[in-house]
Design a protein around this motif. Structure first.
Motif, mmCIF file in Angstrom:
data_model
loop_
_atom_site.group_PDB
_atom_site.id
_atom_site.type_symbol
_atom_site.label_atom_id
_atom_site.label_comp_id
_atom_site.label_asym_id
_atom_site.label_seq_id
_atom_site.Cartn_x
_atom_site.Cartn_y
_atom_site.Cartn_z
ATOM 1 N N SER A 3 -2.523 -2.421 -5.418
ATOM 2 C CA SER A 3 -1.239 -3.117 -5.515
ATOM 3 C C SER A 3 -0.348 -2.760 -4.331
ATOM 4 C CB SER A 3 -0.541 -2.745 -6.822
ATOM 5 O OG SER A 3 -0.311 -1.339 -6.857
ATOM 6 N N SER A 5 3.271 -1.763 -2.921
ATOM 7 C CA SER A 5 4.488 -1.104 -3.387
ATOM 8 C C SER A 5 5.723 -1.933 -3.046
ATOM 9 C CB SER A 5 4.612 0.292 -2.759
ATOM 10 O OG SER A 5 4.835 0.171 -1.368
ATOM 11 N N ARG A 6 6.775 -1.703 -3.803
ATOM 12 C CA ARG A 6 8.030 -2.431 -3.571
ATOM 13 C C ARG A 6 8.603 -2.098 -2.195
ATOM 14 N NH1 ARG A 6 12.373 -2.260 -8.311
ATOM 15 N NH2 ARG A 6 10.588 -3.227 -9.322
ATOM 16 N N THR A 7 8.407 -0.860 -1.731
ATOM 17 C CA THR A 7 8.912 -0.472 -0.405
ATOM 18 C C THR A 7 8.242 -1.283 0.696
ATOM 19 O OG1 THR A 7 9.234 1.783 -1.227
ATOM 20 C CG2 THR A 7 9.259 1.476 1.157
ATOM 21 N N TRP A 9 6.890 -4.268 0.385
ATOM 22 C CA TRP A 9 7.400 -5.637 0.308
ATOM 23 C C TRP A 9 8.771 -5.722 0.981
ATOM 24 C CZ3 TRP A 9 4.833 -9.816 -0.327
ATOM 25 C CH2 TRP A 9 3.729 -9.889 -1.168
ATOM 26 N N MET A 10 9.621 -4.723 0.735
ATOM 27 C CA MET A 10 10.967 -4.729 1.293
ATOM 28 C C MET A 10 10.918 -4.705 2.822
ATOM 29 S SD MET A 10 14.054 -2.000 0.655
ATOM 30 C CE MET A 10 13.248 -0.755 1.681
ATOM 31 N N LYS A 290 9.121 -8.141 -16.296
ATOM 32 C CA LYS A 290 8.403 -6.906 -15.993
ATOM 33 C C LYS A 290 7.263 -6.674 -16.976
ATOM 34 C CE LYS A 290 9.151 -1.955 -15.261
ATOM 35 N NZ LYS A 290 10.138 -0.838 -15.306
#
Length: 357
Positions: A3, A5-7, A9-10, A290
């Motif tokens: 997957s 990570s949100r970081t 993607w940011m 979520k």
């Protein structure tokens, strides 16, 4: 699949925004005028090289095939063509060969895949016909036959999805519900819903929209009107396939597994030993975004989507398959079978038998 990570993607969105916005502003701000024609080459480099590289390092690397870079680069060229003033592009005659190059590469890949399929088609058909006793649904039989002769890839997943869609939409109208072996239980999940009426309404709307807008778009751009028409035809075939697959492929329970095929869009196969519990659903009517990421939603789309009647919890995440080879790990299954009480009793009885073995 690893997957993202949100970081990551940011950072990806931040750098992508910087690259795109800086290239747009340089042509729009009057303070930057006049611009030398060589700036167009810089924009082309950003959209054909820089953006695909960002996508590779943040999104694709170790997750998807590098072959997706070609599509991203082609889309990047299209975006650059819209941003760069036409008079600046025409000063570089060689740039007109870029889309020709991409089209040539795509054509080569398609011909190569077609050659591999045609060469192995007799063996694939033979295995497909021989697999009938082992797997009940058309898509499972097709995938098993393809995997025996072709390397697993997203391309094969897409081909399998397209063939399945065409089969159910065009060639399954005289077929009966999938046959099951002895000691297998079948549970329908569409007879007490309005899903057929819902999809018929959607098809009707698409057909009317196609007729109305085709001539309007054709007067403006024949190419766009043709693309829109193809997309509408594809959507109609997809909805027809969904209706037929849901009718012909119920949930079925063997001595050791539960098989779910929700139309041509979703599939999941779960061993009984992986099931933690089967109970009546008593959760909220609206599930948070979520939480829904980890749920296999087997409740059919209708005019008003109903609340699940059955929830199955798993001991550990299992991979659910979706259209074109997309997948996600799920820990819960939400269902609305036509006979929820019978489903609850039969599955729990099988689970007890499994524990006693």
């Amino acid at each position: 699949m690893i997957s993202i990570s949100r970081t990551k993607w940011m950072w990806f969105y931040l750098l992508l925004t910087l690259v795109v916005s800086s290239n747009i502003l340089i042509y729009q701000l009057t303070i930057m005028q006049p611009l030398p024609n060589q700036v167009a080459l810089g924009t082309l480099f950003d959209f054909i090289i820089t953006i695909p590289l960002l996508t590779y390092f943040f999104i694709i690397r170790k997750r998807y095939s590098w072959k997706y870079l070609l599509s991203i680069a082609f889309l990047g060229y299209g975006a650059a063509y819209l941003i760069i003033p036409h008079n600046m592009l025409t000063s570089f005659h060689n740039t007109s060969y870029i889309p020709v190059f991409f089209e040539g590469v795509f054509l080569f890949i398609e011909l190569y895949i077609g050659y591999k399929l045609i060469r192995k088609l007799p063996a694939i058909i033979r295995n497909f016909n021989n697999n009938y006793p082992n797997t009940s649904t058309f898509q499972e039989r097709l995938e098993e036959a393809l995997m025996l002769h072709l390397k697993p890839s997203r391309t094969i997943d897409i081909i399998s999805s397209e063939i399945t869609m065409l089969y159910y939409s065009l060639f399954s109208w005289r077929k009966k519900q999938v046959s099951v072996l002895e000691n297998e239980a079948v549970f329908t999940f569409h007879k007490k819903t309005s899903f057929v009426a819902f999809y018929v309404m959607m098809i009707h709307a698409i057909v009317l929209e196609s007729i109305e807008f085709h001539f309007l778009l054709h007067s403006w751009s024949p190419v766009i009107s043709f693309i829109a028409l193809l997309l509408n035809v594809y959507a109609v075939l997809l909805f027809l396939a969904e209706i037929q697959a849901i009718r012909l492929c119920p949930i079925f329970l063997t001595n050791h597994q539960l098989h779910f095929q929700i139309g041509v869009m979703k599939r999941l196969k779960v061993s009984l030993e992986d099931i933690k519990s089967v109970h009546y659903y008593d959760g909220p009517e609206k599930i948070s975004k979520k939480e829904s990421k980890h749920i296999f939603d087997g409740v059919l789309s209708e005019f008003m989507k109903e609340k699940p009647s059955i929830e199955i919890e798993l001991h550990s995440p299992k991979k659910a398959k979706f259209l074109y080879g997309i997948s996600k790990n799920v820990t819960k299954i939400h269902l609305r079978p036509d006979e929820p009480q019978r489903f609850y009793e039969v599955v729990n009885s099988k689970l007890k038998d499994e524990l006693n073995l």
